[in-house]
Design a protein around this motif. Structure first.
Motif, PDB file in Angstrom:
ATOM      1  N   ASN A 178       0.807  -1.220   0.000  1.00 48.56           N
ATOM      2  CA  ASN A 178       0.000   0.000   0.000  1.00 48.56           C
ATOM      3  C   ASN A 178       0.843   1.276   0.000  1.00 48.56           C
ATOM      4  OD1 ASN A 178      -2.608  -1.259   0.048  1.00 48.56           O
ATOM      5  ND2 ASN A 178      -2.257  -1.773   2.196  1.00 48.56           N
ATOM      6  N   MET A 179       2.161   1.144  -0.156  1.00 46.71           N
ATOM      7  CA  MET A 179       3.035   2.312  -0.174  1.00 46.71           C
ATOM      8  C   MET A 179       3.045   2.978  -1.542  1.00 46.71           C
ATOM      9  SD  MET A 179       6.464   1.340   1.961  1.00 46.71           S
ATOM     10  CE  MET A 179       6.427   1.088   3.724  1.00 46.71           C
ATOM     11  N   LYS A 180       3.204   4.293  -1.559  1.00 47.26           N
ATOM     12  CA  LYS A 180       3.349   5.048  -2.786  1.00 47.26           C
ATOM     13  C   LYS A 180       4.746   4.807  -3.379  1.00 47.26           C
ATOM     14  CE  LYS A 180      -0.648   7.081  -2.243  1.00 47.26           C
ATOM     15  NZ  LYS A 180      -1.797   6.709  -3.102  1.00 47.26           N
ATOM     16  N   PRO A 181       4.915   5.039  -4.700  1.00 46.29           N
ATOM     17  CA  PRO A 181       6.235   4.833  -5.301  1.00 46.29           C
ATOM     18  C   PRO A 181       7.358   5.602  -4.611  1.00 46.29           C
ATOM     19  CG  PRO A 181       4.585   5.045  -7.022  1.00 46.29           C
ATOM     20  CD  PRO A 181       3.886   5.331  -5.722  1.00 46.29           C
ATOM     21  N   TYR A 182       7.121   6.881  -4.245  1.00 44.09           N
ATOM     22  CA  TYR A 182       8.184   7.670  -3.617  1.00 44.09           C
ATOM     23  C   TYR A 182       8.539   7.134  -2.234  1.00 44.09           C
ATOM     24  CZ  TYR A 182       4.755  10.108  -0.658  1.00 44.09           C
ATOM     25  OH  TYR A 182       3.782  10.405   0.255  1.00 44.09           O
ATOM     26  N   GLU A 183       7.560   6.521  -1.551  1.00 44.69           N
ATOM     27  CA  GLU A 183       7.847   5.929  -0.253  1.00 44.69           C
ATOM     28  C   GLU A 183       8.762   4.718  -0.404  1.00 44.69           C
ATOM     29  OE1 GLU A 183       3.928   6.848   2.431  1.00 44.69           O
ATOM     30  OE2 GLU A 183       3.682   5.372   0.820  1.00 44.69           O
ATOM     31  N   ARG A 184       8.575   3.961  -1.460  1.00 39.89           N
ATOM     32  CA  ARG A 184       9.445   2.803  -1.721  1.00 39.89           C
ATOM     33  C   ARG A 184      10.853   3.267  -2.073  1.00 39.89           C
ATOM     34  NH1 ARG A 184       5.173  -1.563  -4.319  1.00 39.89           N
ATOM     35  NH2 ARG A 184       3.311  -0.507  -3.534  1.00 39.89           N
ATOM     36  N   THR A 185      10.948   4.405  -2.753  1.00 42.75           N
ATOM     37  CA  THR A 185      12.256   4.970  -3.075  1.00 42.75           C
ATOM     38  C   THR A 185      13.028   5.307  -1.813  1.00 42.75           C
ATOM     39  OG1 THR A 185      11.494   5.877  -5.190  1.00 42.75           O
ATOM     40  CG2 THR A 185      13.434   6.888  -4.215  1.00 42.75           C
ATOM     41  N   THR A 186      12.365   5.886  -0.835  1.00 46.17           N
ATOM     42  CA  THR A 186      13.046   6.259   0.405  1.00 46.17           C
ATOM     43  C   THR A 186      13.501   5.043   1.196  1.00 46.17           C
ATOM     44  OG1 THR A 186      10.959   6.404   1.650  1.00 46.17           O
ATOM     45  CG2 THR A 186      11.740   8.413   0.566  1.00 46.17           C
ATOM     46  N   LEU A 187      12.902   3.870   0.917  1.00 50.13           N
ATOM     47  CA  LEU A 187      13.318   2.633   1.587  1.00 50.13           C
ATOM     48  C   LEU A 187      14.542   2.004   0.935  1.00 50.13           C
ATOM     49  CD1 LEU A 187       9.903   0.844   2.289  1.00 50.13           C
ATOM     50  CD2 LEU A 187      11.343   2.090   3.916  1.00 50.13           C
ATOM     51  N   GLY A 188      14.908   2.483  -0.281  1.00 51.15           N
ATOM     52  CA  GLY A 188      16.103   1.953  -0.939  1.00 51.15           C
ATOM     53  C   GLY A 188      15.836   1.215  -2.233  1.00 51.15           C
ATOM     54  N   MET A 189      14.693   1.519  -2.903  1.00 48.95           N
ATOM     55  CA  MET A 189      14.371   0.906  -4.185  1.00 48.95           C
ATOM     56  C   MET A 189      14.455   1.961  -5.285  1.00 48.95           C
ATOM     57  SD  MET A 189      11.073  -1.387  -3.035  1.00 48.95           S
ATOM     58  CE  MET A 189      10.726  -1.871  -4.728  1.00 48.95           C
ATOM     59  N   ALA A 190      14.862   1.545  -6.490  1.00 48.29           N
ATOM     60  CA  ALA A 190      14.899   2.453  -7.640  1.00 48.29           C
ATOM     61  C   ALA A 190      14.525   1.675  -8.887  1.00 48.29           C
ATOM     62  CB  ALA A 190      16.275   3.094  -7.793  1.00 48.29           C
ATOM     63  N   ARG A 191      14.072   2.415  -9.916  1.00 56.80           N
ATOM     64  CA  ARG A 191      13.555   1.779 -11.132  1.00 56.80           C
ATOM     65  C   ARG A 191      14.070   2.502 -12.372  1.00 56.80           C
ATOM     66  NH1 ARG A 191       8.281  -0.027 -12.939  1.00 56.80           N
ATOM     67  NH2 ARG A 191       8.532  -0.637 -15.133  1.00 56.80           N
ATOM     68  N   ALA A 192      14.564   1.749 -13.339  1.00 57.02           N
ATOM     69  CA  ALA A 192      14.878   2.269 -14.675  1.00 57.02           C
ATOM     70  C   ALA A 192      13.868   1.661 -15.638  1.00 57.02           C
ATOM     71  CB  ALA A 192      16.300   1.907 -15.088  1.00 57.02           C
ATOM     72  N   PHE A 193      13.324   2.494 -16.538  1.00 53.87           N
ATOM     73  CA  PHE A 193      12.209   2.067 -17.371  1.00 53.87           C
ATOM     74  C   PHE A 193      12.664   1.545 -18.739  1.00 53.87           C
ATOM     75  CE2 PHE A 193      10.367   4.787 -14.209  1.00 53.87           C
ATOM     76  CZ  PHE A 193       9.142   4.220 -13.939  1.00 53.87           C
ATOM     77  N   GLN A 194      11.832   0.690 -19.310  1.00 53.50           N
ATOM     78  CA  GLN A 194      12.098   0.159 -20.644  1.00 53.50           C
ATOM     79  C   GLN A 194      12.076   1.282 -21.675  1.00 53.50           C
ATOM     80  OE1 GLN A 194       9.266  -2.815 -21.841  1.00 53.50           O
ATOM     81  NE2 GLN A 194      10.001  -2.895 -23.934  1.00 53.50           N
ATOM     82  N   ASN A 195      11.051   2.122 -21.626  1.00 53.43           N
ATOM     83  CA  ASN A 195      10.977   3.280 -22.505  1.00 53.43           C
ATOM     84  C   ASN A 195      11.651   4.455 -21.829  1.00 53.43           C
ATOM     85  OD1 ASN A 195       9.388   1.891 -24.461  1.00 53.43           O
ATOM     86  ND2 ASN A 195       7.577   2.208 -23.178  1.00 53.43           N
ATOM     87  N   ILE A 196      12.648   5.011 -22.480  1.00 56.21           N
ATOM     88  CA  ILE A 196      13.452   6.069 -21.891  1.00 56.21           C
ATOM     89  C   ILE A 196      12.566   7.234 -21.474  1.00 56.21           C
ATOM     90  CG2 ILE A 196      15.270   7.756 -22.358  1.00 56.21           C
ATOM     91  CD1 ILE A 196      16.486   5.676 -24.273  1.00 56.21           C
ATOM     92  N   ALA A 197      12.723   7.677 -20.219  1.00 59.04           N
ATOM     93  CA  ALA A 197      11.891   8.749 -19.671  1.00 59.04           C
ATOM     94  C   ALA A 197      12.760   9.898 -19.171  1.00 59.04           C
ATOM     95  CB  ALA A 197      11.018   8.209 -18.543  1.00 59.04           C
ATOM     96  N   LEU A 198      13.770  10.264 -19.961  1.00 55.39           N
ATOM     97  CA  LEU A 198      14.690  11.339 -19.592  1.00 55.39           C
ATOM     98  C   LEU A 198      14.162  12.688 -20.073  1.00 55.39           C
ATOM     99  CD1 LEU A 198      17.969   9.507 -20.673  1.00 55.39           C
ATOM    100  CD2 LEU A 198      17.173   9.830 -18.324  1.00 55.39           C
ATOM    101  N   PHE A 199      14.742  13.775 -19.549  1.00 51.79           N
ATOM    102  CA  PHE A 199      14.442  15.120 -20.028  1.00 51.79           C
ATOM    103  C   PHE A 199      15.439  15.449 -21.132  1.00 51.79           C
ATOM    104  CE2 PHE A 199      12.666  14.897 -15.797  1.00 51.79           C
ATOM    105  CZ  PHE A 199      11.430  15.502 -15.950  1.00 51.79           C
ATOM    106  N   ALA A 200      14.961  15.365 -22.380  1.00 51.27           N
ATOM    107  CA  ALA A 200      15.849  15.403 -23.540  1.00 51.27           C
ATOM    108  C   ALA A 200      16.653  16.683 -23.654  1.00 51.27           C
ATOM    109  CB  ALA A 200      15.038  15.180 -24.812  1.00 51.27           C
TER     110      ALA A 200
END
Length: 257
Positions: free
Chosen positions: A70-92
């Protein structure tokens, strides 16, 4: 070995479509774990459940023993998780450096004034975060393009920056969704080397989705195989290669490595 992530009975349904069906496996701390299967098997849906982008219909996901369903994505980040996406989501339009800094700044706890002016505790934080970003730039060998807008970079380098933005968070567990998709063999070899170093040098647990079975079998400590949303195999690379259900559904008799 101590599990860092435990996935138990995860199901995910969109209307009448079951993307995941009672999937269970665990990932040990410090290993390289691969999630494989045919297109549409539910691999990315599983990463979306782990990272918090999707809410499973049922089941449990425990990170270091703590329920995170039930945690939000940013809450999981603060626990030590990170995600890189299949489709590039950078600021070009932004540089490599600024993209990595932007990812890292999600961990900033001190107030920030408009215009990027940092004072007091925030100034000390900024120095520490910038140091981490520089470590990632060096680790991924991005020094020569640090000030280059990412939109002008070749696809393989953009994929590397996408992984770098996740690494900049300093995760204990990193989720990599097809980080080698669209790469040539030389680029795949380099990314494989980086993934090994994440595991061996950074002591980061890596969860990898990848279609190149040669790379998967060479890198992975354990593998889970999905087909039509169900787990049809779980074990070491050798066990997966000898699993008749996996051979029939995905690997094929001709391509066993």
């Amino acid at each position: 070995m101590e599990p860092i992530l435990e996935v138990e009975g995860i199901s995910l349904q969109f209307g009448g479509v079951k993307a995941l069906d009672n999937v269970t496996y665990h990932i040990n701390k410090g290993e390289i774990f691969s999630l494989i299967g045919p297109n549409g098997a539910g691999k990315t849906s599983m990463l979306n459940c782990i990272s918090g982008l999707y809410q499973p219909t049922s089941g449990s996901i425990r990170y270091k023993g703590q329920e995170i369903i039930n945690m939000k994505p940013y809450e999981r980040t603060t626990l030590g998780m990170a995600r890189a996406f299949q489709n590039i989501a950078l600021f070009a339009h932004m540089s490599v450096l600024d993209n990595l800094k932007l990812g890292r700044h999600s961990l900033m706890s001190s107030g920030v004034f408009s215009g990027g002016l940092y004072v007091g505790k925030a100034s000390n934080e900024e120095i520490a975060h910038r140091r981490k970003v520089e470590e990632v730039i060096e680790f991924l060998e991005l020094q020569d393009i640090r000030h280059t807008p990412v939109g002008t970079l070749p696809y393989g380098l953009q994929k590397r920056v996408e992984v770098g933005r996740a690494l900049a968070l300093g995760p204990e567990l990193i989720l990599l969704d097809e980080p080698m998709a669209g790469m040539n063999n030389a680029e795949k070899d380099m990314m494989s080397s980086f993934i090994l170093d994440m595991h061996e040098v950074m002591d980061t647990t890596v969860v990898l989705i990848e279609h190149d079975l040669g790379i998967v079998m060479g890198l992975s400590d354990h593998i889970a195989v999905l087909d039509f949303g169900k787990r049809i195999g779980f074990g070491t690379p050798k066990e997966i290669q000898q699993n008749p259900d996996v051979i029939k559904a995905y690997i094929g008799e001709e391509t066993v490595i």
